[in-house]
Design an enzyme around this catalytic site. Structure first.
Site, PDB file in Angstrom:
ATOM      1  N   GLU A 243       0.968   2.875   9.686  1.00 47.39           N
ATOM      2  CA  GLU A 243       1.693   2.828   8.413  1.00 47.39           C
ATOM      3  C   GLU A 243       0.844   3.435   7.304  1.00 47.39           C
ATOM      4  OE1 GLU A 243       3.425  -0.403   5.160  1.00 47.39           O
ATOM      5  OE2 GLU A 243       2.588  -1.109   7.038  1.00 47.39           O
ATOM      6  N   GLU A 366      -4.882  -7.485  -3.127  1.00 50.77           N
ATOM      7  CA  GLU A 366      -5.991  -8.401  -2.844  1.00 50.77           C
ATOM      8  C   GLU A 366      -6.382  -8.348  -1.367  1.00 50.77           C
ATOM      9  OE1 GLU A 366      -4.046  -9.421  -6.538  1.00 50.77           O
ATOM     10  OE2 GLU A 366      -3.256  -9.145  -4.516  1.00 50.77           O
TER      11      GLU A 366
END
Length: 383
Positions: A243, A366
C-alpha cells in the site's frame, strides 16, 4: 535508478496518454456506493481489455509483466488525465493482488489475480476493529481451526466497500494464548459466506462507503490462509508495505496538480499580489519536490528487487503532511466560500475532507512515526 526515460518508456507514455485522453469518463465516479461499485467493475474491465491493467503483474495471471518504471509512468499519466479514483478497486489492486503475487500459493494466484484485473472481483480489508485500529496488533477477532476450516467470530469496522466486495483480506487471531503480533493469521474470506452481517456507516460527507462487519462462526477453508497459520503479522506487514509502495506516485502527482490549481486560483483572485501567499506557494512547491525525490528513491530500491518495507511509512507520513498543507493553503486562497454549499460538489472542500481520511487510513501519523522510530531509526521503544 536511471530516470532518463528510454524510447520504450516514452512510447508507452505516449500510447497511455492518448488512450486516457479518449477514454477517461467525463462524468466521473458516482458518489452513491452501489453505483460506484458498478462503475469500478466496468472501468477496471475497460482498463483490462485495453491492456492497461496489471502493468507490472505477471503475464501468466493477466498482467503485462512490464517494469516498475512503466508502472510509475502509468500512475503519473493516470493522475494527470484525471482518471477516476480507485474507489472499491483499491484493496484488490494495491493490497490483495500484490500480497498474493508475493506470498500466495499457485491456487490463490490462479483463482484471484485475473479476476481482480478484470474487475470481476472487488475486495475489502478486514483489519481494523472497534478497539484495534492503528494499534492493529491488539485485534481480537478469533479464528478456531476445525479440521480443514477456520471458524471465525468477531467484528471488523471501517471496512470500505464491504457490502459490495466479493472477498476480504481478513486478519484474525488464531492462537488464543498469544498477544500482540504473535498468533495472527491472514486469510481470504468470501464475503458471501454464511454468518457474515454487514452494517454500513454514514460519514460526515453523507456517504456510506465504510461498514462494520460481524462474523458469527463463519467457516473459511484453511486453504485460504496466505502465509502461515499464526504467521499473519508478516503477511499483513507485506500487505501494508505494498500500500505504501508505488501507489504513492499517483497521490504525489495528484498533489502536484492540485497545487498548480491553487497557483492558478491565486492569480485569478488577486491573492497572487500578496507576498506571503506567493511565499507559501513556493514553500509548497519545495515540499512537493522533496516528496517526489523520496518516492523516486524508494522506487529505485524496488526496481533493484527490494520489497517495500518500513521506509514506506516515511513516504506515507510525508504524503499526508504535504497533501494537508496544500489543501489548507488552497482553502485559504479560496476564502470562506471554499467551504460553502454542497461539500460533495466542492473540489476544495472535498480535497480537505479527503485529506483528513488520508491522514488516518492505513495507520495514523502517530503510528507511522512509531514505525519509523522503531524499524528505520532503530530507536528504543517508548514506555
Amino acid at each position: 535508478m536511471d530516470l532518463t526515460w528510454s524510447a520504450d518508456d516514452l512510447a508507452f507514455r505516449g500510447a497511455l496518454r492518448a488512450w486516457l485522453a479518449e477514454h477517461v469518463p467525463h462524468a466521473g465516479r458516482p458518489h452513491d456506493p452501489t453505483a460506484g461499485a458498478a462503475f469500478d467493475r466496468a472501468w477496471q474491465r475497460a482498463l483490462f481489455d485495453a491492456g492497461w491493467a496489471g502493468i507490472n503483474w505477471p503475464v501468466e495471471y493477466g498482467g503485462r509483466g512490464l517494469s516498475i518504471l512503466q508502472q510509475i509512468i502509468w500512475y503519473e499519466e493516470y493522475a494527470r488525465a484525471g482518471g477516476p479514483p480507485m474507489g472499491f478497486r483499491f484493496v484488490a489492486l494495491n493490497h490483495a493482488g500484490p500480497t498474493l503475487i508475493a506470498l500466495g500459493t499457485e491456487a490463490h494466484k490462479t483463482a484471484h489475480l485475473q479476476a481482480i484485473l478484470t474487475g470481476e472481483a472487488l475486495w475489502c480489508q478486514g483489519f481494523s476493529e472497534p478497539n484495534a485500529g492503528s494499534d492493529l496488533a491488539s485485534l481480537r477477532t478469533r479464528g478456531v481451526v476445525d479440521g480443514d476450516e477456520l471458524v471465525v467470530t468477531g467484528q471488523k469496522t471501517w471496512t470500505t466497500g464491504a457490502d459490495h466486495a466479493d472477498y476480504q483480506e481478513l486478519l484474525i487471531r488464531t492462537d488464543p494464548d498469544s498477544a500482540r503480533h504473535k498468533g495472527l493469521t491472514w486469510v481470504i474470506c468470501p464475503m458471501a459466506a454464511k454468518g457474515i452481517e454487514i452494517h454500513p456507516i454514514r460519514k460526515m460527507n453523507g456517504r456510506a462507503e465504510f461498514c462494520s462487519v460481524f462474523y458469527d462462526e463463519v467457516r473459511i477453508p484453511l486453504s485460504n490462509v496466505v502465509g502461515e497459520v499464526n504467521g499473519g503479522w508478516s503477511t499483513a506487514m507485506a500487505t501494508l508495505g505494498f500500500e505504501r509502495g508505488t501507489s504513492f506516485v499517483g497521490e504525489m502527482t495528484e498533489i502536484t496538480l492540485r497545487l498548480e490549481e491553487a497557483v492558478t486560483a491565486a492569480k485569478a483572485s488577486g491573492a497572487w499580489a500578496d507576498d506571503e501567499t506567493r511565499r507559501k506557494l513556493a514553500d509548497r512547491r519545495a515540499e512537493v519536490a522533496a516528496l517526489r525525490a523520496l518516492n523516486y528513491a524508494n522506487l529505485s530500491r524496488y526496481a533493484r528487487g527490494d520489497a517495500p518495507g518500513a521506509e514506506g511509512s516515511i513516504t506515507k507520513l510525508l504524503t499526508n503532511e504535504v497533501a494537508r498543507s496544500v489543501q489548507e493553503l488552497a482553502l485559504e486562497i479560496a476564502g470562506a466560500e471554499g467551504l460553502c454549499g454542497d461539500l460533495t460538489a466542492n473540489p476544495w472542500a472535498e480535497m480537505l475532507l479527503g485529506g483528513i481520511v488520508l491522514s488516518i487510513g492505513g495507520g495514523t501519523a502517530e503510528i507511522q512515526r512509531e514505525i519509523i522510530a522503531d524499524r528505520v531509526l532503530e530507536l528504543p521503544r517508548s514506555r
